[in-house]
Design an enzyme around this catalytic site. Sequence first.
Site, short mmCIF file in Angstrom:
data_model
loop_
_atom_site.label_atom_id
_atom_site.label_comp_id
_atom_site.label_asym_id
_atom_site.label_seq_id
_atom_site.Cartn_x
_atom_site.Cartn_y
_atom_site.Cartn_z
N LYS A 184 0.86 -1.19 0.00
CA LYS A 184 0.00 0.00 0.00
C LYS A 184 0.90 1.24 0.00
O LYS A 184 1.45 1.61 1.03
CB LYS A 184 -0.92 0.03 1.23
N GLU A 260 10.20 1.11 10.34
CA GLU A 260 11.17 2.17 10.03
C GLU A 260 10.45 3.48 10.30
O GLU A 260 9.64 3.93 9.49
CB GLU A 260 11.61 2.08 8.57
N CYS A 294 13.65 11.05 6.86
CA CYS A 294 13.71 10.61 8.26
C CYS A 294 15.13 10.76 8.80
O CYS A 294 15.33 10.91 10.00
CB CYS A 294 13.27 9.17 8.37
N GLU A 391 10.12 16.16 14.49
CA GLU A 391 10.66 16.12 13.13
C GLU A 391 10.19 17.34 12.36
O GLU A 391 8.99 17.59 12.28
CB GLU A 391 10.11 14.88 12.42
P1 NAP Z 1 2.70 8.47 7.87
O1 NAP Z 1 1.63 9.49 7.94
O2 NAP Z 1 2.94 7.62 9.06
O3 NAP Z 1 2.31 7.55 6.62
C1 NAP Z 1 3.12 6.49 6.20
C2 NAP Z 1 2.25 5.46 5.53
O4 NAP Z 1 1.30 4.96 6.46
C3 NAP Z 1 1.45 6.00 4.35
O5 NAP Z 1 1.34 5.01 3.36
C4 NAP Z 1 0.09 6.26 5.00
O6 NAP Z 1 -0.94 6.23 4.08
C5 NAP Z 1 0.00 5.08 5.94
N1 NAP Z 1 -0.92 5.26 7.03
C6 NAP Z 1 -1.30 6.39 7.67
N2 NAP Z 1 -2.21 6.10 8.64
C7 NAP Z 1 -2.38 4.76 8.61
C8 NAP Z 1 -3.19 3.85 9.37
N3 NAP Z 1 -3.98 4.26 10.35
N4 NAP Z 1 -3.12 2.54 9.08
C9 NAP Z 1 -2.32 2.09 8.09
N5 NAP Z 1 -1.54 2.89 7.34
C10 NAP Z 1 -1.57 4.21 7.61
O7 NAP Z 1 4.08 9.08 7.46
P2 NAP Z 1 4.41 10.02 6.22
O8 NAP Z 1 3.98 11.39 6.58
O9 NAP Z 1 3.90 9.43 4.96
O10 NAP Z 1 5.99 9.89 6.16
C11 NAP Z 1 6.80 10.64 6.96
C12 NAP Z 1 7.25 9.85 8.16
O11 NAP Z 1 7.90 8.66 7.73
C13 NAP Z 1 8.28 10.60 8.97
O12 NAP Z 1 8.02 10.43 10.34
C14 NAP Z 1 9.58 9.93 8.57
O13 NAP Z 1 10.60 10.05 9.53
C15 NAP Z 1 9.15 8.53 8.38
N6 NAP Z 1 10.10 7.80 7.53
C16 NAP Z 1 10.92 6.90 8.12
C17 NAP Z 1 11.87 6.23 7.35
C18 NAP Z 1 12.78 5.22 7.98
O14 NAP Z 1 13.39 4.45 7.24
N7 NAP Z 1 12.93 5.17 9.30
C19 NAP Z 1 11.97 6.48 5.98
C20 NAP Z 1 11.12 7.42 5.42
C21 NAP Z 1 10.18 8.07 6.21
P3 NAP Z 1 -1.49 7.59 3.39
O15 NAP Z 1 -0.32 8.49 3.25
O16 NAP Z 1 -2.00 7.11 2.11
O17 NAP Z 1 -2.50 8.12 4.33
#
Ligand code: NAP
Length: 494
Positions: A184, A260, A294, A391
């Site tokens: 997804k 992650e 991240c 962040e």
């Molecule tokens: P996010 O809001 O947590 O979303 C990540 C993914 O989770 C998206 O596909 C999102 O879908 C999905 N999602 C959101 N709510 C969900 C739920 N209740 N159930 C299942 N899936 C759900 O994060 P983001 O804003 O996209 O990305 C930024 C974050 O990712 C930052 O905190 C960053 O540090 C972290 N990140 C970490 C790494 C690592 O390797 N540690 C790498 C890259 C990013 P939708 O977007 O379609 O709603």
Amino acid sequence: MTADRENELLASIPTGLYIDGAWRPASTGAEFDVIDPATERVLARVADASPADGEAALAAAHAAQRDWARTAPRARAEILRRAFESVTERVDDFALAMTLEMGKPLAEARGEVAYGAEFLRWFSEEASRISGRFATAPDGANRLMVVRRPVGPSLFITPWNFPLAMATRKIAPAIAAGCTMVLKPAALTPLTALLLTSVLEDAGLPRGVLNVIPTTRAGAVTGPLIKDSRLRKLSFTGSTEVGRRLIADSADQVLRVSMELGGNAPFIVFEDADLDAAVDGAVLAKMRNGGEACVAANRFLVHTEVVDEFTERFTERMRSFTPARGTEPDSTIGPMVDAATCDKIESLVAGAVEGGAAVALGGVRPDGPGYFYPPTVLTGVPHDARILDEEIFGPVAPITTFATEEEAIRRANATPFGLVAFAYTQDLNRALRLAEELETGMLGINAGVVSNPAAPFGGVKQSGLGREGGFEGIEEFLEATYVGIADPFAANRS
Ligand code: NAP
């Protein structure tokens, strides 16, 4: 970049769901818009998976698992190798797709294509090196055999900031290990994942092995899958907030989880640092991906003896960025991914300034269209400012100072996160002390970027569980079955 070239690429990317080896519309017929963050215009409409589509995707992955696990490792390796070659040949297509849907400049997007493709190559090489073990028990009697098996159908949830690499970092080791999967992608950036899916299909991936379900209803679609006993593994990249909820949901099925999650990287400049290298590294660590990473440097801790010179030189470099749509040849920073990201950055900067920080550069959000935020440097940031705890996910560098190594380590560790840290020093013993004392999954010593497909990427504390890439990456997709075998010489002994 001409509009014709953009339209031609967009027309070539499938926009359906990919389930059981076939492209199809959502069962409800629903679609959603993919927006260009630089212009706020609609780029494409993509099928919007429903919970029923999610169920169909898991059913396909489950049905394909047994045969897929029995394929020769070499056959799986060769599919990955062909996909690596194809993504590499189509670097311009992948780069443009990412730039259009996510905003990063084309040169950076090309860099991500090279990085993302490397996971396909690295795990094509790992596929044929999965091994078990055979040993004689310490008492000399029974034999101990350990067989490695794929963990089984896996669910991948990926973020928008690295639309290709965050997908290949999960898909490639799963293919290598013999797992089937449901992906997804983030609703903001489904096009890159769909293009990758078509490449894997052309590379010969059998039906049902990879199923892709873009959706605007992430929780409603993936929630039931996480509770379904056919699923055996969840691998998530995204925010700590969502990850924490998914870990709790995974408890029902006692799922294997890889997480992650978010970071709050300290970038520490000691008084003995090579300042040329530190400024270069700081620009990379802060501005890669426009700060939407991240692993982006989130807090600058600079020794009081060098803070003035570091700040002056770093600010000059930050001033040299050119904000523009990522397709423009002179663009060195594109837009943020959406308005909410800009709003959050703006409020963190306002909070720091209210607390006493000074704006050395930037800090003023331009009018639209497009979700732009300028490179920004804040100095004298108070230690209790919210911007040092959360962040930023944008091109803002808050600078604070420290006086001793002990203080730097204590402040660097004063966060629930532990993904990456960066430190600039020429003292080898100090570097080794930092490697042992900083609470982090990754550490860059005199290096502003650490990501490498051959290295284990991941965090400690609330930055995550498990590792992606390196030898460790495939372990996340393997189970160990121990077989105890009775002493083969027992009869001779009696
Ligand atoms: P996010 O809001 O947590 O979303 C990540 C993914 O989770 C998206 O596909 C999102 O879908 C999905 N999602 C959101 N709510 C969900 C739920 N209740 N159930 C299942 N899936 C759900 O994060 P983001 O804003 O996209 O990305 C930024 C974050 O990712 C930052 O905190 C960053 O540090 C972290 N990140 C970490 C790494 C690592 O390797 N540690 C790498 C890259 C990013 P939708 O977007 O379609 O709603």
